[in-house]
Enzyme design. Structure first.
Site, PDB file in Angstrom:
ATOM      1  N   ASN A 176       0.826  -1.203   0.000  1.00  0.00           N
ATOM      2  CA  ASN A 176       0.000   0.000   0.000  1.00  0.00           C
ATOM      3  C   ASN A 176       0.866   1.261   0.000  1.00  0.00           C
ATOM      4  O   ASN A 176       0.939   1.967  -1.013  1.00  0.00           O
ATOM      5  CB  ASN A 176      -0.950  -0.017   1.195  1.00  0.00           C
ATOM      6  N   ASP A 177       1.544   1.514   1.100  1.00  0.00           N
ATOM      7  CA  ASP A 177       2.325   2.749   1.189  1.00  0.00           C
ATOM      8  C   ASP A 177       3.372   2.869   0.085  1.00  0.00           C
ATOM      9  O   ASP A 177       3.672   3.966  -0.372  1.00  0.00           O
ATOM     10  CB  ASP A 177       3.032   2.836   2.553  1.00  0.00           C
TER      11      ASP A 177
END
Lengths: 94, 531
Positions: free
Chosen positions: B459-460
């Site tokens: 995600n990040d």
């Protein structure tokens, strides 16, 4: 060997370590940690000296305990590194 | 997990004998055996035990440890073999040979030590090695690859504790270590080295135990913040340094006991405020510490192998910590100071805003169709994939796509996984060839040509806010340019959760993005069915 000799070896080894570790491919950073773990257990040398020497029962038992711990690391560290490295395979060329 | 692939001792020995390096090493072993015999004969003739120091003084430190010259060379060779062990890791092709070098180096160090010292307790030592070795082998064979980070942390703690034990043993039997002065006191220089070795070892031990508990989920990953912890920590560290200095004037047992105890405490205090997400840095840092502990003991023993190894391991851990920090755009100091992820005040606003924005939901069939039609697919796996144990299924999907003529590549961010290089091991375990796996810098330019970016459990590391939004907590972190790909598939459990940084991700809402919501493994299985 006097202190300065030892220190020279240490400083040189730090530089060698710096360049060698930067040349390690990032894909192998986990095996790198496992193998550095195994080799840092060369501290077993000190444990063996303590365990082998006569004179102090306390030192002997401390040494033997150190030998057990370092052996876990040596055998475990090299074996798990070997196991990981065996998994890295190249693409099969057809 | 398939059959264990590491070598049994017998097979290892067999393979070793076949490799040329080892022919050289066995020649060396023969030579050292010969030298050992002559050296020992000389020692016995002179009636002098090899380690006994005659009239050593600080000025005459050359007489510190009259080991025979061949032994000094043997320790040096073992140090060099350790360097070669790390050098081998520059490519997977040479890595296994490197590991063998490491094993030989260790064997040389152990044998040299045993041969050059009068061993009063050989059976006990053999039993100790057998017990330790047996435990190590079983652990190494059984451990799941997803559990590598906690295994490494546990191993670090053992090195740390062993360093403490060796340091204390040297205190109780300085004569055996050749650090006893004629007046019956311990050489003051050695006392400093001993104090440092014990302190670093103890910090490594208790710090690694906490890291292990956090990584293994046996303790909450949330940072534990004590009030005034910076003052407490700095004060304790200063006290340890002060006591080590004082130890040179007073070698009573209370001093060394206090150093040991305080160091155990500070190791514990230093790691509890560090959040679970920063554990990759912590594990690398503790790796470094375990090296410095070994080096300090090497100084005490004047042992080249230990000093070289300590320096190598120390640098290695330091570099890995640096790489991890850079990949998260965090300064080392802020990681050490701890507390990341403790207050979520800032991310609350972003979290509320996200539900308003439209996003598209895709199905497994859509994904299968588009993947099959694609020419270039880049898969970005994150730790979520490992949690869902989806790596094998993912590789099957990759294989099916390759049969369709799709060019499949895997892109790995340095902080994917829970320790440096962890994701690479997990993919290797799933039989993904390592030449299909690329690092961030090597593949980032290829997203512009990619038809599909397939994000699974990450995600990040794909969040464009890191490039554009200066107010974002992850601003400045290097990320994949997935937004340049024609289509993005984002496998995610639900729209609710965000990455560990707690930041919303613009990629969710892009026109070319299709969210595939569900368990990563099940979703990939469905895609495979549709292919």
């Amino acid at each position: 060997m006097d202190f300065i000799n030892i220190l020279s070896i240490f400083v040189m080894a730090c530089f060698v370590g710096y360049y060698v570790v930067w040349s390690v491919t990032p894909a192998l950073h986990t095996p790198l940690m496992a193998v550095t773990n195994a080799i840092s257990s060369v501290i077993i040398v000190g444990a063996l000296i303590a365990a082998a020497a006569a004179g102090s029962p306390v030192a002997k038992w401390l040494g033997l305990a150190g030998v057990v711990l370092a052996s876990i690391n040596i055998f475990g560290g090299f074996a798990v590194t070997e196991r990981m490295l065996a998994m890295y395979k190249k693409k099969e060329r057809k | 997990m398939g059959s264990p692939r590491f070598l049994s001792p017998a097979r290892a020995g067999h393979q070793l004998l076949r490799s040329g390096a080892v022919r050289w090493a066995s020649a060396f072993a023969g030579l050292s055996a010969f030298l050992a015999t002559t050296a020992q004969a000389a020692d016995f003739a002179s009636g002098d035990l090899p380690l006994h120091v005659g009239n050593a003084s600080i000025a005459d430190a050359a007489a510190h440890m009259p080991l025979p010259a061949w032994a000094l060379i043997a320790y040096l060779i073992s140090g060099v073999l350790f360097i070669l062990a790390l050098r081998g890791l520059s490519s997977p092709a040479s890595s296994r040979r490197g590991n063998r070098f490491g094993m030989i180096g260790m064997l040389i160090a152990v044998v040299t030590t045993l041969v050059t010292h009068s061993v009063a307790t050989l059976p006990e030592i053999a039993i100790a090695i057998a017990i330790g070795g047996g435990i190590g082998f079983v652990i190494a064979r059984k451990i799941a690859m997803t559990d590598m980070p906690q295994l490494v942390a546990a191993f670090h703690s053992l090195v740390g504790l062993a360093a403490v034990l060796v340091g204390l043993a040297a205190y109780f039997n300085p004569d055996a270590f050749g650090i006893l002065l004629p007046d019956g006191t311990i050489n003051p220089v050695s006392r400093v080295e001993m104090g440092l070795g014990i302190a670093i070892g103890a910090i490594t031990f208790s710090g690694s135990v906490i890291a292990f508990l956090k990584l293994a989920g046996k303790m909450s990953g949330a940072p534990i913040m004590l009030p005034g912890r910076h003052i407490i920590n700095l004060g304790t560290l200063a006290l340890i340094v002060g006591l080590t200095g004082y130890f040179t004037t007073d070698q009573s047992i209370e001093v060394i006991a206090a150093i040991t105890l305080l160091s155990f405490i500070i190791g514990f205090l230093l790691i509890i405020p560090i959040g679970g997400a920063d554990m990759p840095v912590v594990v690398s840092m503790l790796n470094s510490y375990s090296g410095w502990a070994a080096a300090a003991m090497g100084f005490t023993l004047h042992n080249t192998a230990m000093i070289i190894t300590g320096a190598l391991v120390g640098s290695s851990g330091a570099i890995l910590s640096y790489i991890m920090c850079r990949a998260m755009n965090r300064s080392f100091i802020s990681v050490i100071a701890g507390g990341f992820g403790a207050d979520d005040g800032g991310s609350g606003g972003a979290g509320a805003a996200k539900s308003d924005r439209p996003w598209k939901r895709g199905s497994a069939e859509d994904a299968a169709f588009l993947l099959k039609e694609a020419q270039n697919v880049i898969i970005i796996p994150g730790y979520g994939m490992a949690v869902a144990q989806a790596q094998h299924t993912l590789r099957e999907m990759g294989d099916l796509l390759k049969e369709e003529g799709v060019n499949v590549k895997y892109a790995i961010h340095p902080v994917a996984g829970r320790m440096p290089g962890h994701m690479n091991v997990l993919l290797a375990e799933a039989n993904v060839p390592y030449d299909e796996v690329f690092e961030l810098e090597d593949i980032n330019s290829e997203f512009a040509q990619a038809d599909v970016a397939f994000i699974i459990g990450a995600n990040d590391v794909v969040n464009p806010a890191a490039k554009s939004d200066k107010s974002s907590p992850i601003y400045g972190m290097p990320v994949f340019d997935v937004d340049k790909a024609k289509t993005i598939f984002f496998i995610k459990r639900s729209m609710g959760g965000v990455g560990y940084s707690g930041v919303d991700n613009d990629v969710f809402y892009m026109d070319q993005t299709m969210m595939l919501l569900g368990d990563a493994k099940k979703m990939v299985e469905e895609i495979i069915k549709s292919l």
